[in-house]
Enzyme design. Structure first.
Site, PDB file in Angstrom:
ATOM      1  N   TYR A  30    -102.257   8.372   9.218  1.00 41.26           N
ATOM      2  CA  TYR A  30    -102.402   7.879   7.943  1.00 41.26           C
ATOM      3  C   TYR A  30    -101.522   6.704   7.723  1.00 41.26           C
ATOM      4  O   TYR A  30    -101.858   5.722   7.146  1.00 41.26           O
ATOM      5  CB  TYR A  30    -101.612   8.852   6.721  1.00 41.26           C
ATOM      6  CG  TYR A  30    -101.431   8.344   5.423  1.00 41.26           C
ATOM      7  CD1 TYR A  30    -102.471   7.976   4.339  1.00 41.26           C
ATOM      8  CD2 TYR A  30    -100.396   7.931   4.958  1.00 41.26           C
ATOM      9  CE1 TYR A  30    -102.468   7.606   3.480  1.00 41.26           C
ATOM     10  CE2 TYR A  30    -100.135   7.519   3.985  1.00 41.26           C
ATOM     11  CZ  TYR A  30    -101.278   7.333   2.857  1.00 41.26           C
ATOM     12  OH  TYR A  30    -100.998   6.837   1.610  1.00 41.26           O
ATOM     13  N   GLU A  31    -100.408   6.354   8.605  1.00 42.11           N
ATOM     14  CA  GLU A  31     -99.513   5.319   8.712  1.00 42.11           C
ATOM     15  C   GLU A  31     -99.851   4.366   9.509  1.00 42.11           C
ATOM     16  O   GLU A  31     -98.982   3.396   9.761  1.00 42.11           O
ATOM     17  CB  GLU A  31     -98.134   5.938   8.737  1.00 42.11           C
ATOM     18  CG  GLU A  31     -97.537   6.551   7.693  1.00 42.11           C
ATOM     19  CD  GLU A  31     -96.367   7.110   7.825  1.00 42.11           C
ATOM     20  OE1 GLU A  31     -95.793   7.076   9.049  1.00 42.11           O
ATOM     21  OE2 GLU A  31     -95.472   7.372   6.814  1.00 42.11           O
ATOM     22  N   GLU A  87     -87.336  13.344   6.417  1.00 46.59           N
ATOM     23  CA  GLU A  87     -87.630  12.266   7.358  1.00 46.59           C
ATOM     24  C   GLU A  87     -89.214  12.254   7.307  1.00 46.59           C
ATOM     25  O   GLU A  87     -89.712  10.976   7.056  1.00 46.59           O
ATOM     26  CB  GLU A  87     -87.504  13.008   8.647  1.00 46.59           C
ATOM     27  CG  GLU A  87     -88.207  12.184   9.901  1.00 46.59           C
ATOM     28  CD  GLU A  87     -87.619  10.675  10.019  1.00 46.59           C
ATOM     29  OE1 GLU A  87     -88.276   9.651  10.635  1.00 46.59           O
ATOM     30  OE2 GLU A  87     -86.450  10.471   9.501  1.00 46.59           O
ATOM     31  N   VAL A  91     -99.024  15.845   3.026  1.00 52.52           N
ATOM     32  CA  VAL A  91     -99.999  16.830   2.469  1.00 52.52           C
ATOM     33  C   VAL A  91    -101.257  16.438   2.842  1.00 52.52           C
ATOM     34  O   VAL A  91    -101.717  15.133   2.884  1.00 52.52           O
ATOM     35  CB  VAL A  91     -99.854  16.791   1.044  1.00 52.52           C
ATOM     36  CG1 VAL A  91    -100.998  17.618   0.338  1.00 52.52           C
ATOM     37  CG2 VAL A  91     -98.232  17.250   0.583  1.00 52.52           C
ATOM     38  N   GLY A 101     -96.996  18.206  -2.811  1.00 55.16           N
ATOM     39  CA  GLY A 101     -95.808  17.261  -2.646  1.00 55.16           C
ATOM     40  C   GLY A 101     -94.886  17.611  -3.617  1.00 55.16           C
ATOM     41  O   GLY A 101     -93.442  17.718  -3.135  1.00 55.16           O
ATOM     42  N   TYR A 135     -93.166   9.160  -6.039  1.00 53.70           N
ATOM     43  CA  TYR A 135     -91.752   9.278  -6.223  1.00 53.70           C
ATOM     44  C   TYR A 135     -91.208   8.833  -7.535  1.00 53.70           C
ATOM     45  O   TYR A 135     -90.363   9.357  -8.094  1.00 53.70           O
ATOM     46  CB  TYR A 135     -91.007   8.625  -4.838  1.00 53.70           C
ATOM     47  CG  TYR A 135     -91.474   9.013  -3.482  1.00 53.70           C
ATOM     48  CD1 TYR A 135     -91.711  10.373  -3.431  1.00 53.70           C
ATOM     49  CD2 TYR A 135     -91.790   8.298  -2.447  1.00 53.70           C
ATOM     50  CE1 TYR A 135     -92.121  11.024  -2.136  1.00 53.70           C
ATOM     51  CE2 TYR A 135     -92.341   8.618  -1.404  1.00 53.70           C
ATOM     52  CZ  TYR A 135     -92.398   9.976  -1.051  1.00 53.70           C
ATOM     53  OH  TYR A 135     -92.584  10.616   0.190  1.00 53.70           O
TER      54      TYR A 135
END
Length: 164
Positions: A30-31, A87, A91, A101, A135
């Protein structure tokens, strides 16, 4: 731990190591950082379960692992107490938007309060707007006055006075 209709959160056990590594790899995809993952099942067993340097929560829907949170304790000299550093939170895409989440973060908040920690904190990649929005919706405050730094690999060894 948190139990809702068809979802529960529990601490990972040693037999969950393959699932934990799978989540780490999925997060790295994903990143766009999969090439940086060098973690193995053996390393996770050693550092999480033998040396106890981190802990893992697993979220399960109908007994299927659908997400995880990997965390460890840090320390605030200003607060004079430990905190929890998240860290990684991940999901599975097909379970996003189903409060997995939020349930994991709520469980972490409960642990932080139970352990009398001063704070719960984490980092997020600048480009990850869906996570940033999530967030912020929880009331998290973005820390704009701080810049992260890192030493690793050969630069870490060099500072330690070791050569490659």
């Amino acid at each position: 731990m948190e139990n809702t209709d068809n979802m529960k959160v529990r601490f990972a056990r040693e037999e969950d190591i393959p699932q934990i590594l799978g989540f780490i790899q999925a997060l790295a995809v994903y990143e766009d950082m999969l090439d940086q993952v060098v973690a193995t099942e053996e390393l996770l067993k050693e550092w999480i379960f033998e040396k106890k340097k981190a802990e893992v929560l697993l979220a399960e829907c109908e007994e299927k692992p659908v997400g995880f949170a990997l965390f460890f304790h840090n320390f605030s000299t200003f607060l004079g107490r430990a905190g929890i550093y998240l860290e990684d939170l991940f999901v599975l895409p097909e379970y996003r938007g189903r409060k997995v989440g939020k349930t994991l973060l709520r469980a972490l908040a409960e642990i932080a309060v139970e352990r009398e920690c001063g704070r719960l904190e984490w980092s997020c990649l600048d480009w990850n707007q869906p996570s940033i929005d999530f967030y912020l919706s929880l009331g998290a405050r973005q820390m704009s006055d701080w810049t992260g730094y890192r030493l690793e690999g050969s630069t870490l060894k060099s500072l330690a006075g070791l050569s490659e």
